[in-house]
Design an enzyme around this catalytic site. Structure first.
Site, PDB file in Angstrom:
ATOM      1  N   GLU A 252      32.366  56.141 -48.829  1.00  0.00           N
ATOM      2  CA  GLU A 252      31.918  54.793 -48.465  1.00  0.00           C
ATOM      3  C   GLU A 252      31.312  54.112 -49.686  1.00  0.00           C
ATOM      4  O   GLU A 252      30.565  54.725 -50.453  1.00  0.00           O
ATOM      5  CB  GLU A 252      30.881  54.875 -47.336  1.00  0.00           C
ATOM      6  CG  GLU A 252      30.393  53.513 -46.855  1.00  0.00           C
ATOM      7  CD  GLU A 252      29.361  53.615 -45.741  1.00  0.00           C
ATOM      8  OE1 GLU A 252      29.200  52.642 -44.981  1.00  0.00           O
ATOM      9  OE2 GLU A 252      28.701  54.670 -45.628  1.00  0.00           O
TER      10      GLU A 252
ATOM     11  N   LYS B 245      34.252  48.305 -40.838  1.00  0.00           N
ATOM     12  CA  LYS B 245      33.267  49.115 -40.106  1.00  0.00           C
ATOM     13  C   LYS B 245      32.874  48.413 -38.819  1.00  0.00           C
ATOM     14  O   LYS B 245      32.424  47.263 -38.823  1.00  0.00           O
ATOM     15  CB  LYS B 245      32.044  49.338 -41.005  1.00  0.00           C
ATOM     16  CG  LYS B 245      31.028  50.346 -40.501  1.00  0.00           C
ATOM     17  CD  LYS B 245      29.967  50.552 -41.578  1.00  0.00           C
ATOM     18  CE  LYS B 245      29.002  51.664 -41.252  1.00  0.00           C
ATOM     19  NZ  LYS B 245      28.039  51.869 -42.365  1.00  0.00           N
TER      20      LYS B 245
ATOM     21  N   CYS C 138      31.462  55.893 -41.593  1.00  0.00           N
ATOM     22  CA  CYS C 138      30.060  56.295 -41.519  1.00  0.00           C
ATOM     23  C   CYS C 138      29.467  56.206 -40.118  1.00  0.00           C
ATOM     24  O   CYS C 138      29.730  57.052 -39.272  1.00  0.00           O
ATOM     25  CB  CYS C 138      29.242  55.483 -42.527  1.00  0.00           C
ATOM     26  SG  CYS C 138      27.631  56.242 -42.923  1.00  0.00           S
TER      27      CYS C 138
END
Length: 313
Positions: free
Chosen positions: A54, A141, A183
């Site tokens: 990331e 995301k 994440c």
């Protein structure tokens, strides 16, 4: 009674995956060059799927996102608008690998109506490239990292970033389908469940857990998503650098097998870790513990059958 038909393999042939645990500083060009060096190392080690962390092209943090953000749309962007896009495409092409390019901060500027002031939004975006260097998919995301742990860490991505609104499943034709998320997305099992039931052999999460949540939940979440879905899971972290910024990554990039066993795990520093993925491991887990035939959709709904925003390439 006739036996159930043998399901088609979700992983068409064995494949080696590599997670590149990379240290990224304030110099974007240096970060891209270092990533290219480590992708070459991964490919030389036999990896056909390579994963970056990331925010691999910049420090991680709300103060950094706007400064390092690149414009990706319309695609393909110019080299000036997105040097990271073109660097990733070259890494994939030069090494003949599928490249899950971690994530980069993305800038999108739009006009809501004629004569209005431009509206700028920022996203945390993963770019996935084919071995020919063509863009296969992007993932913004979906779940933003807004937490407040007393005595631990407070962080609010939503102060700067906007959320994505699609689940991302990518077809790697020689191997099969892979689910991509970033994440904090790993904490939401619905994304993983839907991707797995759509036929993914692996779930891949570039992520940057910190020194509070990392030791508590990083390995646990990777193993949980593998256990839930009886598929491979890869988590790829930045390397830990205590001299850079105030957000320090946990490290410990790992790959978990379909029985929730950790195959390989990195330490804290820069490192490339490899794992060999095999369909027999997936089918053995699913035959031995046959969850696919035991779910009670008369008791609870099948979330994979609901209307879902999906990007599939």
């Amino acid at each position: 009674m006739a036996s159930a038909a043998t399901p088609s393999p979700v992983l068409k042939q064995p494949v080696r995956i590599a997670c590149v645990q990379l240290a990224s500083g304030s110099d974007k060009a240096a970060n891209l060059a270092r990533a290219a060096e480590k992708v070459r190392e991964a490919a030389a080690g036999g990896a056909k799927i390579v994963v970056l962390p990331e925010c691999f092209n910049s420090p991680y943090g709300c103060d950094h996102f706007p400064h390092y953000a690149e414009t990706l749309l319309p695609s393909p962007p110019s080299a000036e608008d997105s040097p990271s896009f073109h660097a990733l495409a070259a890494m994939a092409r030069d090494n003949g690998v599928y490249l899950i390019g971690g994530s980069i901060p993305e800038r999108e500027t739009t006009l809501s109506q004629e004569g209005a002031q431009p509206q700028t939004r920022y996203y945390n975006t993963a770019l996935i490239f084919s071995p020919s260097g063509s863009l296969l998919a992007t993932h913004r995301k979906v779940h933003l990292f807004d937490i407040d742990i007393p005595g631990g860490i407070t962080f609010r991505e939503s102060d700067v970033l906007s959320p994505g609104n699609k689940l991302t499943v990518v077809d790697l034709p020689e191997y099969g389908l892979v689910g991509i998320a970033i994440c904090y997305d790993v904490r939401f099992p619905e994304l993983a469940t839907i991707a797995a039931r759509k036929g993914c052999f692996a779930l891949v999460y570039p992520g940057a857990f910190n020194l509070t949540t990392g030791p508590l939940h990083w390995e646990l979440l990777g193993r949980a998503r593998a256990l839930d879905n009886q598929c491979y899971v890869a988590l790829c972290s930045p390397a830990r650098d205590m001299t850079e910024g105030v957000y320090h990554a946990w490290g410990h990039s790992l790959v978990v097998d379909p029985m929730a066993k950790v195959i390989v795990q990195a330490g804290e520093g820069e490192e490339v870790v490899f794992a060999d993925l095999d369909e027999q491991k997936i089918e053995s887990a699913r035959s031995g513990i046959p969850l696919r035939h035991q779910r009670r959709f008369d008791v609870y709904p099948d979330v994979s059958q609901a209307k879902v925003n999906t990007e599939k390439a």
